[in-house]
Design an enzyme around this catalytic site. Structure first.
Site, PDB file in Angstrom:
ATOM      1  CG  ASP A  80       2.913  19.351  60.465  1.00  0.00           C
ATOM      2  OD1 ASP A  80       3.462  18.233  60.379  1.00  0.00           O
ATOM      3  OD2 ASP A  80       3.177  20.296  59.700  1.00  0.00           O
ATOM      4  CD  GLN A 110      10.722  17.927  59.948  1.00  0.00           C
ATOM      5  OE1 GLN A 110      11.696  17.249  60.291  1.00  0.00           O
ATOM      6  NE2 GLN A 110      10.480  18.224  58.693  1.00  0.00           N
ATOM      7  CE  LYS A 152       8.551  16.127  55.812  1.00  0.00           C
ATOM      8  NZ  LYS A 152       9.544  16.892  55.072  1.00  0.00           N
ATOM      9  CB  CYS A 173       7.156  25.002  53.374  1.00  0.00           C
ATOM     10  SG  CYS A 173       7.669  24.215  51.865  1.00  0.00           S
ATOM     11  CG  HIS A 224       5.490  22.756  56.414  1.00  0.00           C
ATOM     12  ND1 HIS A 224       4.672  22.551  55.329  1.00  0.00           N
ATOM     13  CD2 HIS A 224       6.736  22.400  56.013  1.00  0.00           C
ATOM     14  CE1 HIS A 224       5.394  22.084  54.314  1.00  0.00           C
ATOM     15  NE2 HIS A 224       6.652  21.988  54.705  1.00  0.00           N
TER      16      HIS A 224
HETATM   17  C1  LIG Z   1       6.544  20.434  59.557  1.00  0.00           C
HETATM   18  C2  LIG Z   1       6.159  19.836  58.244  1.00  0.00           C
HETATM   19  N1  LIG Z   1       4.871  19.667  57.950  1.00  0.00           N
HETATM   20  C3  LIG Z   1       4.473  19.101  56.791  1.00  0.00           C
HETATM   21  C4  LIG Z   1       5.375  18.701  55.837  1.00  0.00           C
HETATM   22  C5  LIG Z   1       4.892  18.066  54.582  1.00  0.00           C
HETATM   23  O1  LIG Z   1       5.027  16.684  54.675  1.00  0.00           O
HETATM   24  P1  LIG Z   1       4.808  15.716  53.435  1.00  0.00           P
HETATM   25  O2  LIG Z   1       5.983  15.872  52.561  1.00  0.00           O
HETATM   26  O3  LIG Z   1       4.726  14.348  54.019  1.00  0.00           O
HETATM   27  O4  LIG Z   1       3.523  16.106  52.781  1.00  0.00           O
HETATM   28  C6  LIG Z   1       6.733  18.881  56.099  1.00  0.00           C
HETATM   29  C7  LIG Z   1       7.741  18.496  55.086  1.00  0.00           C
HETATM   30  O5  LIG Z   1       8.293  19.292  54.379  1.00  0.00           O
HETATM   31  C8  LIG Z   1       7.134  19.463  57.322  1.00  0.00           C
HETATM   32  O6  LIG Z   1       8.423  19.643  57.598  1.00  0.00           O
END
Ligand SMILES: Cc1ncc(COP(=O)(O)O)c(C=O)c1O
Lengths: 139, 400
Positions: free
Chosen positions: B194, B197, B220, B358, B117
């Site tokens: 990260d 998810q 999430k 993203c 992402h």
């Molecule tokens: C894999 C991943 N990393 C990071 C993020 C960003 O997370 P946050 O909205 O908590 O900043 C997302 C959410 O869109 C995501 O799906």
């Protein structure tokens, strides 16, 4: 009704866009990109004595942006740049909710997009490209 | 029924039953989280760590309780290793800036997978530019899995950081992070996972994984928006300078110098999102009450059924076919653009996400611009699958 938006006219324009391609010697051009959708359009114009003599576009995008671009090109070819800009303004006003505006011909097919505000940018993309292009002068 | 815990699911969308299939973007909130939010503002609101009065003491205790509960939930050795942030994105930025700016130099390498992402990609790219380090891609296979052999070959002594997503938000791949972390540690690299998810679907044990940094998103995992956390190993966090400075994170301040507070306060300047962090505990309690293995299996099963059924529609294919996958289905139709499909699904009450999610480098890997993504959560049922399939069929009729 979603069928009001994705009606035959839109699908036809999306499938067989008018004025797709490029001009040999454009006087104006612009590129527009919608980072949200990845829709992209490059618009080329040949303007002589204030009249849009020829127009062409290339790009990739959703059915709405492709159809919107195709419809725009057919409507503004032969018009003065001022007439084209004025039409764009009416169209933008209409799809953002001004119901008072007169019948805009084929552009009416795109008006149901107002129920989907996230998609309005797809329909206005070519008109933004037009404004950019007219500001660009010779490229 | 679980769905009864989520009042928003009862509200029609465009006059149709809502089939909420955008859980990878954000999950809906159970009644307990909604209640805890209202309860906090009605009866518990006070600033934390500061007040000389009972109400502030109560709010502070509840605030710290979320930290302890989250630390236990991910099996951190200590709750000091859990830093509250405003989301997964901020958690990663904290590491990229605080750790990255101080530990990277010219010639160092940061490995970043092709399926990251932007949140676990752009911060590393920016730090690498600032420090003269280079950012190198860990390639993925056509199925959408990490190419482990290529990864092994990339692991040299120059690699200082490996950035890897636990579960891909675009194509659902569950990466073998435990193995990848062990491989990185062999060459002395640190690993930033990260986990945005993962938490709603998998039981995560940071000590078992051996992970150095793990980024968490509250919204999430059925919690409020605007809250997240960073887990980091104590010795790493201790050695890192503050990311942002200001009040609440200091020990002493004079015109000559400031000394900083100990963990976790060192990384939490200013007033935190108290009204989000306290109800977040209710989301964790909700997850604690579930059998996550069963939940994940059910979500993956719904995704598989959806995939099988829509792949029978002419011109449809699913991107990302990893063997280990969460309940995420990324759809491509050769007869329409992702956004048109998304709009038609929307008109049928089916909430999906369209676009590059993203993950522009990942889209490029598959030579696509956008997909229409259905992502499952704990409350989804076969009815949602059926509604989605019917809506895709309708789109097919419209586009012919
Ligand atoms: C894999 C991943 N990393 C990071 C993020 C960003 O997370 P946050 O909205 O908590 O900043 C997302 C959410 O869109 C995501 O799906």
């Amino acid at each position: 009704m979603i069928e009001d938006l994705y009606q035959e006219l839109i699908i036809d324009h999306a499938r067989f866009p008018q004025n797709r391609g490029s001009l040999a010697a454009p006087s104006h051009s612009a590129h527009q990109y919608n980072p949200l959708c990845g829709d992209e359009v490059t618009l080329q114009l040949l303007v002589e004595n204030g009249v849009i003599q020829d127009i062409a576009f290339e790009g990739q995008g959703c059915a709405i942006s492709t159809a919107a671009t195709s419809i725009m090109t057919t409507l503004i070819k032969g018009k003065t740049t001022e007439e084209a800009k004025a039409l764009g303004q009416l169209f933008r006003d209409k799809i953002t909710g001004n119901a008072e505006i007169e019948d805009l011909g084929e552009l009416e097919a795109l008006v149901p997009i107002k129920e989907y505000p996230m998609r309005v940018k797809c329909a206005t993309l070519p008109w933004h490209a037009l404004l950019d292009a007219l500001r660009s002068e010779t490229t | 029924m679980l769905t009864a815990n989520f009042p928003i699911l009862e509200i029609p969308s465009r006059g149709k039953r809502l089939a909420y299939l955008d859980n990878a973007a954000t999950t809906q909130k159970p009644q307990s989280v909604i209640d805890a939010t209202a309860h906090y503002y009605r009866e518990q609101n006070a600033n934390v760590h500061r007040g000389a009065y009972w109400l502030s003491q109560e709010a502070t205790a509840l605030f710290d309780q979320t930290r302890v509960q989250l630390a236990n939930w991910i099996n951190a050795e200590s709750s000091d290793e859990v830093i509250f942030t405003k989301g997964c994105t901020e958690s990663i930025n904290l590491v990229a800036h605080s750790w990255g700016m101080n530990n990277l130099s010219q010639g160092d390498v940061i490995l970043v997978s092709r399926m990251e992402h932007h949140a676990n990609f752009v911060p590393w790219q920016q730090v690498s530019i600032a420090k003269g380090a280079s950012i190198v891609e860990i390639p993925i296979t056509d199925l959408g899995e990490i190419d482990l052999e290529a990864y092994q070959n990339l692991l040299t002594g120059r690699v200082k950081m490996v950035a890897i997503v636990h579960v891909s938000n675009s194509i659902g791949t569950i990466n073998p992070i435990k193995k990848m972390i062990a491989m990185a540690h062999k060459v002395g690299a640190k690993v930033m996972v990260d986990g945005a998810q993962a938490l709603a679907h998998l039981k995560v044990d940071v000590q078992d994984l051996g992970v150095d940094f793990y980024a968490i998103s509250g919204h999430k995992m059925y919690g409020p928006t605007g809250v997240g956390a960073l887990y980091g190993k104590r010795e790493l966090l201790d050695a890192m300078p503050p990311y942002q400075t200001g009040g609440s994170m200091i020990r002493t301040v004079s015109f000559e110098e400031t000394t900083f507070a100990a963990l976790p306060d060192k990384f939490e300047p200013g007033t935190p999102n108290i009204g989000g962090i306290i109800p977040w505990a209710s989301a964790i309690t909700f997850l604690e009450g579930q059998n996550l293995l069963e939940v994940a299996a059910q979500e993956a099963n719904l995704a598989q059924v959806l995939e099988k059924q829509i792949e029978q529609i002419n011109g449809i294919r699913v991107v990302g076919k990893a063997a280990h996958r969460a309940g995420i289905v990324s759809i491509l139709a050769d007869w329409t653009h992702a956004h048109d499909l998304g709009t038609i699904l929307d008109s049928e009450g089916v909430a999906v996400r369209t676009g590059h999610h993203c993950c522009m480098p990942l889209m490029k890997r598959f030579n696509i611009v956008a997909t229409t993504r259905a992502s499952f959560g704990i409350y989804n049922t076969m009815e949602d699958v059926d509604q989605c399939v019917a809506a895709v069929q309708k789109a097919k009729r419209i586009f012919g």
